[in-house]
Design an enzyme around this catalytic site. Structure first.
Site, PDB file in Angstrom:
ATOM      1  N   SER A  78      -4.034  -2.752  -0.439  1.00  0.00           N
ATOM      2  CA  SER A  78      -2.930  -3.570   0.062  1.00  0.00           C
ATOM      3  C   SER A  78      -3.447  -4.973   0.349  1.00  0.00           C
ATOM      4  O   SER A  78      -4.533  -5.132   0.910  1.00  0.00           O
ATOM      5  CB  SER A  78      -2.375  -2.944   1.344  1.00  0.00           C
ATOM      6  N   GLY A  79      -2.653  -5.982  -0.030  1.00  0.00           N
ATOM      7  CA  GLY A  79      -3.106  -7.368   0.098  1.00  0.00           C
ATOM      8  C   GLY A  79      -3.201  -7.878   1.528  1.00  0.00           C
ATOM      9  O   GLY A  79      -4.117  -8.617   1.888  1.00  0.00           O
ATOM     10  N   HIS A  80      -2.249  -7.467   2.372  1.00  0.00           N
ATOM     11  CA  HIS A  80      -2.154  -8.133   3.680  1.00  0.00           C
ATOM     12  C   HIS A  80      -3.186  -7.659   4.696  1.00  0.00           C
ATOM     13  O   HIS A  80      -3.212  -8.153   5.826  1.00  0.00           O
ATOM     14  CB  HIS A  80      -0.728  -8.046   4.242  1.00  0.00           C
ATOM     15  N   GLN A 135      -7.590   0.534   4.212  1.00  0.00           N
ATOM     16  CA  GLN A 135      -8.424   0.039   5.317  1.00  0.00           C
ATOM     17  C   GLN A 135      -9.901  -0.048   4.928  1.00  0.00           C
ATOM     18  O   GLN A 135     -10.704  -0.565   5.714  1.00  0.00           O
ATOM     19  CB  GLN A 135      -8.275   0.934   6.555  1.00  0.00           C
ATOM     20  N   GLY A 171       0.820  -1.207   0.000  1.00  0.00           N
ATOM     21  CA  GLY A 171       0.000   0.000   0.000  1.00  0.00           C
ATOM     22  C   GLY A 171       0.859   1.264   0.000  1.00  0.00           C
ATOM     23  O   GLY A 171       0.530   2.256  -0.643  1.00  0.00           O
ATOM     24  N   THR A 172       1.958   1.203   0.714  1.00  0.00           N
ATOM     25  CA  THR A 172       2.851   2.362   0.789  1.00  0.00           C
ATOM     26  C   THR A 172       3.341   2.755  -0.603  1.00  0.00           C
ATOM     27  O   THR A 172       3.350   3.926  -0.981  1.00  0.00           O
ATOM     28  CB  THR A 172       4.054   2.021   1.705  1.00  0.00           C
ATOM     29  N   THR A 223       9.937  -7.916 -12.501  1.00  0.00           N
ATOM     30  CA  THR A 223       9.222  -9.187 -12.654  1.00  0.00           C
ATOM     31  C   THR A 223       8.105  -9.266 -11.620  1.00  0.00           C
ATOM     32  O   THR A 223       8.343  -9.027 -10.434  1.00  0.00           O
ATOM     33  CB  THR A 223      10.200 -10.371 -12.497  1.00  0.00           C
ATOM     34  N   CYS A 253       1.959   1.505  12.878  1.00  0.00           N
ATOM     35  CA  CYS A 253       3.014   2.154  12.088  1.00  0.00           C
ATOM     36  C   CYS A 253       3.672   3.279  12.864  1.00  0.00           C
ATOM     37  O   CYS A 253       4.597   3.898  12.380  1.00  0.00           O
ATOM     38  CB  CYS A 253       2.437   2.693  10.793  1.00  0.00           C
TER      39      CYS A 253
HETATM   40  N1  PLP Z   1      -2.582   3.086   4.247  1.00  0.00           N
HETATM   41  C1  PLP Z   1      -3.243   2.714   5.347  1.00  0.00           C
HETATM   42  C2  PLP Z   1      -4.523   3.411   5.681  1.00  0.00           C
HETATM   43  C3  PLP Z   1      -2.771   1.687   6.151  1.00  0.00           C
HETATM   44  O1  PLP Z   1      -3.441   1.328   7.248  1.00  0.00           O
HETATM   45  C4  PLP Z   1      -1.549   1.053   5.795  1.00  0.00           C
HETATM   46  C5  PLP Z   1      -0.974   0.016   6.656  1.00  0.00           C
HETATM   47  O2  PLP Z   1      -1.155   0.009   7.847  1.00  0.00           O
HETATM   48  C6  PLP Z   1      -0.905   1.475   4.622  1.00  0.00           C
HETATM   49  C7  PLP Z   1      -1.441   2.488   3.880  1.00  0.00           C
HETATM   50  C8  PLP Z   1       0.369   0.853   4.180  1.00  0.00           C
HETATM   51  O3  PLP Z   1       0.132  -0.404   3.619  1.00  0.00           O
HETATM   52  P1  PLP Z   1       1.329  -1.451   3.467  1.00  0.00           P
HETATM   53  O4  PLP Z   1       1.582  -2.012   4.818  1.00  0.00           O
HETATM   54  O5  PLP Z   1       0.831  -2.463   2.490  1.00  0.00           O
HETATM   55  O6  PLP Z   1       2.490  -0.676   2.934  1.00  0.00           O
END
Ligand code: PLP
Length: 376
Positions: free
Chosen positions: A197-199, A177, A69-70, A236, A321
């Protein structure tokens, strides 16, 4: 163990692990390779892309895989600003975005961009009217998340899209989220860029996706190289992660209504049980079914997290985070020092149970009874 930190990350269900293992061991071909092993890997990858795109209500070709996601947030912001480089250098966002957005914007503000940060009210919400008031002729981008990761507040992205209609200003939403928690389609949302984001949805770590809409017909590539991902994000492709992400989405979709109801009921149950703890207050009024923030003012959240962690109960202090730092979200909401310092985030998944909430409530009560508050 009682895992109540689904907003930080989620367990990978067995069927997800199985498709990933098959992709790694049998279907390991490089999707760019021209022999059957490669061509089949490519075909499967496109089918996986279609599954995730289907969940968003968009075409596969609008969805680009990234590593998290980042990365999606970083790319979205830079792509939008490049596209609108002649519009101006003003950006509107909220003070409560994830650091993937805030830190990117902080870096850009040192390169001549001007950023307006909108503050939420005490309930954690921001309004489209706040965005309207902040817009200028040179606003190139509005970036507002769909669901806040600390409070669970859902932001009015559709209304913001409405007020941007007819303007060149592009709209990005970090839906990390919100995806499969507050159902939406990209069409209904109206955003030009949407990060996933997948996780956070039962997929593996190391995979995310960025939806890029038709108002960015020639997006600025993120990585230059072999030309993968329609020439926009070379490298890749992570075929096992992509397969796992798609399988997780498929599984979540198959039980979505039931899971969302279950999480909402569990959240209501947790509010009821935790409210009985003397001094405990709810933080924010988040609508998302999976996130609940509460505070025991005077009891430092890191101590709570450590104490409960030692008993096998996993929760987080504010956002995972930001461990160790005062949460920018709680500060922006105007919480007093003791309430902010005592805030913990509890987050649910489809696998969470009332037993998890009971264990949490008992441990929190014990913590409140047995530890001294720190109100200096
Ligand atoms: N954006 C939000 C709102 C999130 O909660 C998070 C992860 O906690 C992210 C972005 C970042 O995602 P990733 O962990 O896949 O980089």
């Amino acid at each position: 163990m009682h895992y109540l930190d689904y907003a930080a990350t989620t367990p990978v269900p067995q069927p997800v692990a199985e498709v990933m293992a098959a992709e790694l061991t049998e279907g390991f071909g490089n999707p760019s390779a021209q022999y059957p092993l490669g061509r089949e890997a490519k075909k499967r990858m496109e089918a996986h892309r279609a599954v995730i795109a289907g969940a968003l209500g968009c075409e596969g070709k609008a969805l680009h895989f990234v590593s998290c996601g980042t990365e999606g947030d970083n790319w979205a912001i830079r792509a939008a600003l490049w596209q609108n480089r002649r519009v101006g250098k003003h950006i509107v966002t909220t003070a409560v975005e994830h650091s993937a957005v805030l830190e990117t914007l902080k870096a850009l503000s040192q390169q001549g961009y001007e950023v307006t940060f909108l503050k939420p009210d005490g309930s954690g919400h921001i309004t489209a009217a706040q965005v309207a008031a902040a817009l200028r002729d040179d606003t190139a981008l509005v970036s507002v998340m769909l669901v806040n990761n600390e409070t669970g507040c859902r932001f009015p992205v559709e209304e913001i899209a409405d007020l941007l209609r007819g303007r060149q200003t592009l709209l990005h939403t970090d839906a990390v989220q919100g995806f499969l928690k507050v159902p939406f389609s990209v069409r209904a949302l109206g955003a030009d860029l949407v990060t996933l984001s997948g996780h956070k949805v039962g997929g593996p770590k190391g995979i995310g996706a960025l939806y890029i809409g038709p108002r960015l017909p020639h997006p600025r590539p993120l990585l230059f190289g072999g030309g993968q991902e329609a020439g926009l994000r070379s490298g890749t492709e992570a075929t096992a992660q992509i397969a796992g992400f798609a399988k997780a989405v498929e599984l979540r979709l198959s039980t979505l209504e039931k899971d969302l109801r279950h999480m909402a009921e569990l959240k209501a149950y947790a509010i009821e049980r935790l409210s009985a703890i003397p001094g405990l207050v709810r933080v924010g009024e988040g609508e998302a079914p999976h996130i609940l923030s509460v505070s025991l003012p005077g009891y430092p959240s890191q101590n709570i997290v450590n104490d409960l962690g030692a008993q096998g109960i996993c929760i987080s202090a504010g956002s995972a985070c930001h461990q160790g730092r005062a949460s920018h979200v709680l500060t922006a909401m105007g919480l007093d020092k003791h309430t902010a310092a005592g805030t913990i985030r509890i987050s649910f998944g489809p696998e969470s149970t009332q037993g998890d909430v009971d264990a949490l409530a008992d441990a929190l009560s014990r913590h409140q009874r047995e530890r001294f508050p720190m109100l200096g």
